[in-house]
Scaffold this motif. Sequence first.
Motif, PDB file in Angstrom:
ATOM      1  N   HIS A 697       0.804  -1.217   0.000  1.00 60.08           N
ATOM      2  CA  HIS A 697       0.000   0.000   0.000  1.00 60.08           C
ATOM      3  C   HIS A 697       0.838   1.268   0.000  1.00 60.08           C
ATOM      4  O   HIS A 697       0.652   2.152  -0.831  1.00 60.08           O
ATOM      5  N   GLN A 698       1.802   1.335   0.959  1.00 56.86           N
ATOM      6  CA  GLN A 698       2.606   2.564   1.063  1.00 56.86           C
ATOM      7  C   GLN A 698       3.361   2.832  -0.215  1.00 56.86           C
ATOM      8  O   GLN A 698       3.424   3.948  -0.691  1.00 56.86           O
ATOM      9  N   LYS A 716      -6.399  10.892   0.153  1.00 56.81           N
ATOM     10  CA  LYS A 716      -7.699  10.229   0.291  1.00 56.81           C
ATOM     11  C   LYS A 716      -8.230   9.834  -1.077  1.00 56.81           C
ATOM     12  O   LYS A 716      -8.831   8.770  -1.243  1.00 56.81           O
ATOM     13  N   LYS A 719      -6.589   6.709  -2.231  1.00 56.68           N
ATOM     14  CA  LYS A 719      -7.112   5.545  -1.509  1.00 56.68           C
ATOM     15  C   LYS A 719      -8.460   5.122  -2.077  1.00 56.68           C
ATOM     16  O   LYS A 719      -8.721   3.946  -2.298  1.00 56.68           O
ATOM     17  N   LYS A 720      -9.294   6.122  -2.319  1.00 56.05           N
ATOM     18  CA  LYS A 720     -10.623   5.811  -2.858  1.00 56.05           C
ATOM     19  C   LYS A 720     -10.521   5.153  -4.222  1.00 56.05           C
ATOM     20  O   LYS A 720     -11.264   4.218  -4.535  1.00 56.05           O
ATOM     21  N   GLU A 723      -9.627   1.575  -3.948  1.00 55.00           N
ATOM     22  CA  GLU A 723     -10.788   0.760  -3.602  1.00 55.00           C
ATOM     23  C   GLU A 723     -11.691   0.541  -4.798  1.00 55.00           C
ATOM     24  O   GLU A 723     -12.226  -0.553  -4.994  1.00 55.00           O
ATOM     25  N   ILE A 726     -10.337  -2.059  -6.920  1.00 59.84           N
ATOM     26  CA  ILE A 726     -10.579  -3.386  -6.351  1.00 59.84           C
ATOM     27  C   ILE A 726     -11.989  -3.827  -6.702  1.00 59.84           C
ATOM     28  O   ILE A 726     -12.227  -4.977  -7.107  1.00 59.84           O
ATOM     29  N   ASN A 727     -12.918  -2.899  -6.567  1.00 58.60           N
ATOM     30  CA  ASN A 727     -14.307  -3.195  -6.893  1.00 58.60           C
ATOM     31  C   ASN A 727     -14.485  -3.582  -8.351  1.00 58.60           C
ATOM     32  O   ASN A 727     -15.279  -4.457  -8.683  1.00 58.60           O
ATOM     33  N   ASN A 739      -2.016  -5.631   3.394  1.00 63.08           N
ATOM     34  CA  ASN A 739      -1.417  -4.386   2.918  1.00 63.08           C
ATOM     35  C   ASN A 739      -0.898  -4.498   1.504  1.00 63.08           C
ATOM     36  O   ASN A 739      -0.347  -3.563   0.955  1.00 63.08           O
TER      37      ASN A 739
END
Lengths: 745, 237
Positions: A697-698, A716, A719-720, A723, A726-727, A739
């Motif tokens: 992640h980092q 942020k 990060k969104k 996600e 991933i979806n 991670n």
Amino acid sequence: MKRKRAVPKPILFSEGWEVIEQGVTKMKRILEGLPEPPFTCEEYMKIYTRIHDMCIQRSPHDTTEKLYTKYKEVIMEYITSVVLPSLKDKHDEFLLRELVIRWSNHKVMSKWLSRFFSYLNRFFIKRNSLPSLDEVAFTCFRDQVYKETKGKVKDAVISLIDQERGGEQIDRGLLKNVIEIFVEIGTGKMDYYKNDFEEEMLKETASYYSRKASNWILIESFPDYMLKVEECLRKEKDRVVHYLHATSGPKLIEQVRHEVLCVYSSQLLENEKSGCCVLIQEHKVDDLSRMYKLFSKIDDGLCRISQIYKKHVTVEGTILVKKADDVASNKEAEKRVVVGLQEQTFVREVIELHDKNMPLVNDCFQNHTLFRKALKEAFEIFLNKTVAGSSTAELLVNYCDNILKKGGSEKHSDEAIEQILEKAVNLLGYIYDKDLFVEFYRKKLARRLLFDKSANEDYERSILTKLKQQNGAHFTSKLEGMVTDMTLARETQADFKEYLQCNPRTNPGIDLSVTVLTTGFWPSYRSSDFHLPFEMTKCIQAFTEFYPTKTNSRKLTWIYSLGTCNITAKFELQTIELIVTTYQAAVLLLFNDSNRLSYSEIMSQLNLVDDDVVRLLQSLCCLKYKILNKEPNINSISSDDVFAFNSKFTNKMRRIKIPLPIVDEKKKILEVVDKDRKYVVDACLIRIMKSRKVLNHQQLITECVEQLKVFKPDLKLIKKRIEDLINREYLERDSENLNLYRYLA
Amino acid sequence: MEEEEAGTMVHTNFYCHLGNWGILKKLEQWFIPISMSPWKLGEKAALQALKANPYVDMIVVDGISLLCTDLQVDPQDIVMLVVSWHMKAATMCEFSRQEFIGGLQSLGIDTIEKFREKLSYMRSELRDDQRFREIYNFSFGWAKEKGQKSLALETAIGMWQLLFAEWHWPLVDHWCQFLQLKHNKAISRDTWSQLLEFAKTIDLQLSNYDEEGAWPYLIDEFVEYLTENGIVQRPQN
């Protein structure tokens, strides 16, 4: 007859010594400065031979060892009876002078004696691994004379040095000679010099300068203090050149610098009246250069100065921001003109701030990375705040627009304009939201190009080149496309004119010029179901028939909201040509058929939305030129109003332009940019994961931030997007290590 | 293999293999043939499926009611979720014949009594960490609407309250409240699965929570919500 071999008679020691003694005595007299002719060759040979003969004798007359011992005794005797007494009661300079003489004499004596006794060197000394004659002589002096006097000598030397520091004249030659003794005594090693002289000298220097500095710091201003530092460093360097040993140089300077500069560095820099900050403020170039040179030699010195500098620039910039903010909040929102002026001033002042600081960084601070970085970071801090409710990207665009458009408030020569554009582009380098800049610029550029407001096409291309150089070709591709479209449009227009001449029946009877915009380059414009006045429909038809003859498979979408129209208005007293937008023309043309029209009638006939209708009517009857009359005659439009043509209108000019106030599309632009950013981040993340396959992640976040140049991504947001990916099954989380992300092909 | 018209129960060779199971009679009761309701399978798909595979009957709501009565269990009882998991059921409130028969076989059930006995074993499976995680993650796909990627918020909240009654997580009510206040949208699979990890690994003071870690954004917001509203006092570090 056999000849008897001559066996020389053995020389007895006492006998033999007589000759030698004579030589020694003669030598002593020479050393004492008594009148005595120098040794002749014969005299020398006599003594040498005598010694030689005594050495080759067989025992019991073999006196080599005794000679060796006697050699040392001679020296010791001389030292104890002559040399030491001469030094014993002397002090200070007198002691030094005497010592120099005695040392010099000793060397001479040693030289001659060695020559006399040199036969001993050949066999006896070597065979018995004894110290050589030179070594013996030397050791005697060192152990008897040097050791006795070194303390007093050192004190005397140091005292003289301090006197010189105090401003007195001293005998530098003498000091040089004395100090050389310390060096020579070490025979190749600097131990004696260091331990018996240098160490104390350095300590004394330190305390001397410590006293001085503690005085200076109380009375001198920072610039004057620095001058004193420079001077004393120069003097100490001079001292090293003239009489100290070269190896002391760095240590001495270091010591002095420490006492005079390091100890007081914070105090000096932070001095309220004359410290670093003040010097920067008052732009004291010489003092700053001096400060840079001095502090570059101490640990952390430049680091601290660069921090002060960065803070200073940040504060100055923030003041400018606040100034603009204050103006904006004091004026009402409608007085956009005044606010606009303040925005211009803001950008200009920021450029001036930058110009002021460049020579500081380049010259005073010698373009050092720390300072370039400090300047950059300072500008980044205050240029990435919102100013007067707008992003600095937008303000910069407005500034450029002002320069590039006709009738802008800035009047400059060609050269000056190039420079200004250069500086403006430079500022963009500090702004994070570069994509926002492009979007706002696109909007302004479109207006300049389409409403023929661009002052000079060369400048337009010039700034695009500069932007391209700074940010890459992809950054300016759309903008360049827009400018190119205009060139192509001119060609197309020429062809259209030709076409109309060849096909007279298609000619609409009205002069029409069309600009074809390539979708994607230009900002997106909302199309509307605007009812085109019938006078214009034939125009559109003509072009719509012509265009496919030029190119194939292209779809034309008409954006009437961007059109302009020259329309002749016959008033009672005058005929005036009005330059208006197509929409405004449409409103006016309605009054060819009706004397009075209500708001709702106008709206339904044009088929536009309220916002547009209100703006149009405002421009025609509430602003500078009253082309229409309104009941009731108040300065705002309501849906109950009724409008009529103002036939009594007059004006000095034959031709007037009726401006239509622009809608502030700031919000829309911000939305567009936000949406684009999501795609950009997605593309970046996918690109990274595709090549790395697996990443934690980092690291993913770090790489993404690094790769995105056109704006500084909000963590942020990234990060969104992860996600979301991933979806959408581009990525998955590792089942063991949450991670870790894996790319799904 | 006898084929019959669409819409009626199909007896197949499959039944011959099962032999004289006492359960057979019950099966016939539970299996209510469904017509090709478009909202279940889509008309075309259903017809194709029927042609390819005559096993396409489902136990749906009424059948499940009957099943639960026979098992002496509440249809809302979480053990039905475990049953569904064993049967690898695709959607809640439905079992296809294949899923159901397959599940019974793997559980070794051939009588109603055995089924009832198995229930207590299934309840105990929820105590096992690994098993619970599997069932929890399974329930996302099971509870969501067919064809949707995300789970409707209300359903999700219902499921969480059911699941976290078994494996106690003190913050579940705050979580559900937070979602209703601040999120009000469907829940993604990633958020669903990461929530369990959050509940299992993060302590109630949130002291070992790392905002810069790979937690989903929604969980970051939840932590913010907890600290801002003073529900949790995070230790300062």
